[in-house]
Design an enzyme around this catalytic site. Structure first.
Site, PDB file in Angstrom:
ATOM      1  N   LYS A  71       0.861  -1.194   0.000  1.00  0.00           N
ATOM      2  CA  LYS A  71       0.000   0.000   0.000  1.00  0.00           C
ATOM      3  C   LYS A  71       0.894   1.239   0.000  1.00  0.00           C
ATOM      4  O   LYS A  71       1.443   1.634   1.020  1.00  0.00           O
ATOM      5  CB  LYS A  71      -0.910   0.054   1.229  1.00  0.00           C
ATOM      6  CG  LYS A  71      -1.984   1.132   1.051  1.00  0.00           C
ATOM      7  CD  LYS A  71      -2.497   1.719   2.334  1.00  0.00           C
ATOM      8  CE  LYS A  71      -1.745   2.896   2.852  1.00  0.00           C
ATOM      9  NZ  LYS A  71      -1.728   4.098   2.007  1.00  0.00           N
TER      10      LYS A  71
ATOM     11  N   GLY B  70      -4.950   3.290  -1.147  1.00  0.00           N
ATOM     12  CA  GLY B  70      -5.973   3.638  -0.165  1.00  0.00           C
ATOM     13  C   GLY B  70      -5.416   4.572   0.877  1.00  0.00           C
ATOM     14  O   GLY B  70      -4.197   4.803   0.932  1.00  0.00           O
ATOM     15  N   ASP B  71      -6.294   5.109   1.704  1.00  0.00           N
ATOM     16  CA  ASP B  71      -5.792   6.002   2.743  1.00  0.00           C
ATOM     17  C   ASP B  71      -5.306   5.177   3.941  1.00  0.00           C
ATOM     18  O   ASP B  71      -5.516   3.961   4.006  1.00  0.00           O
ATOM     19  CB  ASP B  71      -6.836   7.061   3.123  1.00  0.00           C
ATOM     20  CG  ASP B  71      -8.056   6.457   3.795  1.00  0.00           C
ATOM     21  OD1 ASP B  71      -7.993   5.292   4.221  1.00  0.00           O
ATOM     22  OD2 ASP B  71      -9.075   7.157   3.892  1.00  0.00           O
TER      23      ASP B  71
ATOM     24  N   GLY C  28      -4.779   1.194   5.145  1.00  0.00           N
ATOM     25  CA  GLY C  28      -3.553   0.928   5.909  1.00  0.00           C
ATOM     26  C   GLY C  28      -3.873   0.248   7.227  1.00  0.00           C
ATOM     27  O   GLY C  28      -3.244  -0.753   7.603  1.00  0.00           O
TER      28      GLY C  28
ATOM     29  N   GLU D 201       9.695   2.197  10.570  1.00  0.00           N
ATOM     30  CA  GLU D 201      10.730   3.162  10.154  1.00  0.00           C
ATOM     31  C   GLU D 201      10.065   4.528  10.220  1.00  0.00           C
ATOM     32  O   GLU D 201       9.260   4.872   9.347  1.00  0.00           O
ATOM     33  CB  GLU D 201      11.199   2.861   8.721  1.00  0.00           C
ATOM     34  CG  GLU D 201      11.760   1.473   8.512  1.00  0.00           C
ATOM     35  CD  GLU D 201      13.124   1.285   9.150  1.00  0.00           C
ATOM     36  OE1 GLU D 201      13.818   2.290   9.395  1.00  0.00           O
ATOM     37  OE2 GLU D 201      13.479   0.129   9.429  1.00  0.00           O
TER      38      GLU D 201
ATOM     39  N   CYS E 186      13.610  11.720   5.846  1.00  0.00           N
ATOM     40  CA  CYS E 186      13.576  11.279   7.250  1.00  0.00           C
ATOM     41  C   CYS E 186      14.936  11.423   7.910  1.00  0.00           C
ATOM     42  O   CYS E 186      15.033  11.751   9.081  1.00  0.00           O
ATOM     43  CB  CYS E 186      13.097   9.834   7.323  1.00  0.00           C
ATOM     44  SG  CYS E 186      14.131   8.692   6.394  1.00  0.00           S
TER      45      CYS E 186
ATOM     46  N   GLU F 167       9.518  17.131  14.364  1.00  0.00           N
ATOM     47  CA  GLU F 167       9.918  16.898  12.978  1.00  0.00           C
ATOM     48  C   GLU F 167       9.064  17.814  12.091  1.00  0.00           C
ATOM     49  O   GLU F 167       7.846  17.660  12.027  1.00  0.00           O
ATOM     50  CB  GLU F 167       9.689  15.439  12.582  1.00  0.00           C
ATOM     51  CG  GLU F 167      10.162  15.158  11.171  1.00  0.00           C
ATOM     52  CD  GLU F 167       9.824  13.759  10.676  1.00  0.00           C
ATOM     53  OE1 GLU F 167       8.666  13.346  10.797  1.00  0.00           O
ATOM     54  OE2 GLU F 167      10.732  13.086  10.155  1.00  0.00           O
TER      55      GLU F 167
HETATM   56  P1  NAD Z   1       2.310   9.104   7.164  1.00  0.00           P
HETATM   57  O1  NAD Z   1       2.575   8.430   8.460  1.00  0.00           O
HETATM   58  O2  NAD Z   1       1.243  10.114   7.117  1.00  0.00           O
HETATM   59  O3  NAD Z   1       1.894   8.019   6.049  1.00  0.00           O
HETATM   60  C1  NAD Z   1       2.768   6.959   5.689  1.00  0.00           C
HETATM   61  C2  NAD Z   1       1.937   5.816   5.138  1.00  0.00           C
HETATM   62  O4  NAD Z   1       1.145   5.292   6.200  1.00  0.00           O
HETATM   63  C3  NAD Z   1       0.951   6.218   4.046  1.00  0.00           C
HETATM   64  O5  NAD Z   1       0.858   5.165   3.121  1.00  0.00           O
HETATM   65  C4  NAD Z   1      -0.357   6.378   4.819  1.00  0.00           C
HETATM   66  O6  NAD Z   1      -1.498   6.191   4.006  1.00  0.00           O
HETATM   67  C5  NAD Z   1      -0.238   5.291   5.857  1.00  0.00           C
HETATM   68  N1  NAD Z   1      -0.961   5.501   7.095  1.00  0.00           N
HETATM   69  C6  NAD Z   1      -1.271   6.668   7.711  1.00  0.00           C
HETATM   70  N2  NAD Z   1      -1.955   6.438   8.831  1.00  0.00           N
HETATM   71  C7  NAD Z   1      -2.080   5.090   8.960  1.00  0.00           C
HETATM   72  C8  NAD Z   1      -2.691   4.221   9.912  1.00  0.00           C
HETATM   73  N3  NAD Z   1      -3.336   4.691  10.982  1.00  0.00           N
HETATM   74  N4  NAD Z   1      -2.604   2.899   9.707  1.00  0.00           N
HETATM   75  C9  NAD Z   1      -1.951   2.396   8.635  1.00  0.00           C
HETATM   76  N5  NAD Z   1      -1.381   3.158   7.689  1.00  0.00           N
HETATM   77  C10 NAD Z   1      -1.428   4.492   7.861  1.00  0.00           C
HETATM   78  O7  NAD Z   1       3.705   9.653   6.662  1.00  0.00           O
HETATM   79  P2  NAD Z   1       3.986  10.526   5.374  1.00  0.00           P
HETATM   80  O8  NAD Z   1       3.514  11.912   5.659  1.00  0.00           O
HETATM   81  O9  NAD Z   1       3.531   9.822   4.179  1.00  0.00           O
HETATM   82  O10 NAD Z   1       5.604  10.492   5.332  1.00  0.00           O
HETATM   83  C11 NAD Z   1       6.400  11.326   6.080  1.00  0.00           C
HETATM   84  C12 NAD Z   1       6.877  10.639   7.342  1.00  0.00           C
HETATM   85  O11 NAD Z   1       7.555   9.434   7.012  1.00  0.00           O
HETATM   86  C13 NAD Z   1       7.893  11.474   8.099  1.00  0.00           C
HETATM   87  O12 NAD Z   1       7.611  11.400   9.470  1.00  0.00           O
HETATM   88  C14 NAD Z   1       9.219  10.797   7.780  1.00  0.00           C
HETATM   89  O13 NAD Z   1      10.223  11.006   8.735  1.00  0.00           O
HETATM   90  C15 NAD Z   1       8.788   9.383   7.718  1.00  0.00           C
HETATM   91  N6  NAD Z   1       9.779   8.595   6.965  1.00  0.00           N
HETATM   92  C16 NAD Z   1      10.589   7.740   7.662  1.00  0.00           C
HETATM   93  C17 NAD Z   1      11.557   7.008   6.980  1.00  0.00           C
HETATM   94  C18 NAD Z   1      12.482   6.043   7.696  1.00  0.00           C
HETATM   95  O14 NAD Z   1      13.115   5.228   7.019  1.00  0.00           O
HETATM   96  N7  NAD Z   1      12.592   6.105   9.013  1.00  0.00           N
HETATM   97  C19 NAD Z   1      11.685   7.162   5.599  1.00  0.00           C
HETATM   98  C20 NAD Z   1      10.837   8.042   4.924  1.00  0.00           C
HETATM   99  C21 NAD Z   1       9.881   8.750   5.634  1.00  0.00           C
END
Ligand code: NAD
Length: 480
Positions: free
Chosen positions: A167, A198-199, A204, A242, A276, A376
């Site tokens: 996803k 999907g969201d 997720g 992550e 990140c 962040e």
């Molecule tokens: P996000 O947490 O909003 O979304 C990430 C993914 O999770 C998306 O696919 C989203 O649809 C899904 N998601 C959101 N809420 C969920 C839930 N309750 N259950 C299951 N899935 C869910 O993050 P973002 O805004 O897309 O990305 C930015 C974030 O990602 C930043 O905090 C960044 O630091 C982090 N990031 C971390 C790494 C790492 O390797 N540590 C790498 C890249 C990005």
């Protein structure tokens, strides 16, 4: 686009809810994508579950050959994917070629090498230790490096013999379609790889809680990671997280200042700060604060913010309007806190009439309790934190809830390593080192639980079984 990839076929979604994907540089629509629902999740999980035993028994050499074929297919459409990701994410085209389009090739090819090189069975006194796949892996990924993060999970998960439910972020789904088409083209057995858009809170969350998903590998914000872990807990599945970061660049008192500050700026602003591992806090000896500020002003003045498809651009827009507004709020908050603004600000650069752009922004002499130090921000906003002693630098570096990365610059390598050992971070870049996809990567503290990349990233998708031996029936029979 209203289809998902299920059991080796493109299948129409059950839902009709659509999202518009926007080019953040032009604010123009790139197309509409249908969001799936829990019925779609049932279909992809069911396909992955049924394909599991066959894929787990597929010889390693066959799995590796298919992964290499995916790498070859991604190589053949490298430039197309780079252009698509620049349009979808807003990253400069040079970064898109390297990270968005280039990294996935590396991850699929190296997963093939790693699984062929790994020893499946290990003999220890009285037993044999086996490494087996978990079963169905749910791979949930963010929008900032959409294909890099996705391939870093999908490739080792498949290599280890798991089947995958993928996803991607609903904010950047177009690259996910391109990746899925590349995977589709090599002829994996149906159900081994599946993709649903999907969201997070619907699709997720259902992947995380689904009893037939054996492992969830999640990359995203700490807040969503906590929700994923909570949703997964009732089924006691493995959860690999992550998450976010607020990483320090620790420049020790006698380190060469100019290259260190410039390398820290490049890290902090990479992909307009939407990285990140970005080093977003520059820690310098207070005695060198004024000199540091001059280097920052001069360096930032030389960067080009603008059209990400132009070859000379250093930094493009933020990836979405929501992200632009979130980052603007933080810059205004810094101003309201009375922080000293060295460069930048909350308004789109005057030279750009549209697009989700913000200027590269740096606040100086920021106290450790400021939200700009602890949160962040995920945008082009950095802070300078002066310290009085090396011990204070270490304390400041460790004083956030995050622990993803850090950078240390020293007068000598041993001085830098000594400080690096005291930092609470999963990866530390010494003397300006850059990203290395063979080195284990992951968070301490609220930056996560798992490790990705290289051998450690592969092992994340292997569970351990011990075969403990009693008396051998055949050898005792032959003694009789
Ligand atoms: P996000 O947490 O909003 O979304 C990430 C993914 O999770 C998306 O696919 C989203 O649809 C899904 N998601 C959101 N809420 C969920 C839930 N309750 N259950 C299951 N899935 C869910 O993050 P973002 O805004 O897309 O990305 C930015 C974030 O990602 C930043 O905090 C960044 O630091 C982090 N990031 C971390 C790494 C790492 O390797 N540590 C790498 C890249 C990005």
């Amino acid at each position: 686009m209203d289809t998902f990839y299920v059991n080796g076929r493109w299948v129409r979604s059950h839902s009709t809810q659509q999202v518009v994907v926007t080019n953040p540089a032009t604010e123009e629509s790139l197309g509409q994508v249908t969001l799936g629902d829990v019925t779609d999740v049932e279909a992809v999980v069911d396909a992955a579950r049924r394909a599991g035993p066959g894929w787990a028994r597929t010889p390693v050499s066959e799995r590796a050959a298919l992964l290499r074929a995916i790498a070859a297919e991604l190589t053949s459409c490298h430039e197309e994917i780079a252009q698509l990701e620049t349009a979808e994410v807003g990253s400069p085209i040079t970064l898109s070629r390297r990270a968005h389009a280039g990294s996935p090739i590396h991850f699929f090819a190296s997963a093939a090498d790693l699984i062929e090189q790994s020893k499946p069975d290990e003999t220890i006194p009285g037993a044999t230790v086996l490494r087996e796949p978990y079963g169905v892996v749910g791979a949930i990924t963010p929008w900032n490096y959409p294909l890099h993060q996705s391939a870093a999970k999908i490739a080792p998960a498949l290599a280890a013999g798991n089947t995958v439910v993928y996803k991607p972020s609903e904010i950047t789904p177009l690259g996910a379609y391109a990746l899925t088409e590349a995977i589709d083209s090599v002829g994996l057995p149906p159900g081994v790889f599946n993709m649903v858009i999907g969201d997070g809170t619907t699709v997720g969350a259902r992947i995380a809680s689904h009893p037939d998903v054996d492992l969830v590998s999640f990359t995203g914000s700490t807040q969503a990671g906590i929700q994923v872990a909570t949703a997964a807990a009732a089924t006691v599945k493995k959860v690999s997280l992550e998450l976010g970061g607020k990483s320090p660049a620790v420049i020790l008192p006698d380190a060469p200042l100019q290259p260190a500050v410039q390398q820290a700026l490049r890290s902090g602003f990479l992909n307009s700060g939407q990285t990140c591992m970005a080093l977003t806090r520059i820690l310098v000896d207070r005695a060198r604060l004024a000199e540091t500020e001059t280097i920052v002003r001069d360096t930032v003045a030389g960067y080009v913010v603008g059209d990400p498809s132009a070859p000379g651009t250093d930094y493009g827009p933020l990836a979405s309007k929501a992200q632009q507004e979130r980052v603007q709020d933080y810059i205004r908050r810094g101003q309201q806190e009375g922080l000293r603004l060295l460069t930048g600000g909350p308004d789109r650069p005057a030279t750009l009439s549209h697009g989700y752009y913000l200027p590269l922004t740096v606040f100086s002499d920021v106290p450790p309790h400021s939200a700009l130090v602890t949160d962040e921000i995920f945008g082009p906003v950095l802070v300078i934190q002066p310290y009085e002693s090396i011990q204070e630098a270490i304390d400041l570096a460790n004083r956030t809830p995050y622990g993803l990365c850090a950078g240390v610059w020293g007068a000598t390598r041993s001085e830098a390593v000594e400080v690096a050992r005291q930092l609470q971070a999963g990866q530390v870049f010494i003397d300006g080192a850059g990203f290395n996809p063979g080195v284990p990567f992951g968070g301490y503290k609220r930056s996560g639980t798992g490790r990705e990349y290289g051998r450690y990233g592969l092992e994340e998708f292997q569970q351990i079984k011990g075969l403990v031996f009693g008396a051998d029936a055949t050898s005792s029979a032959s003694r009789r």
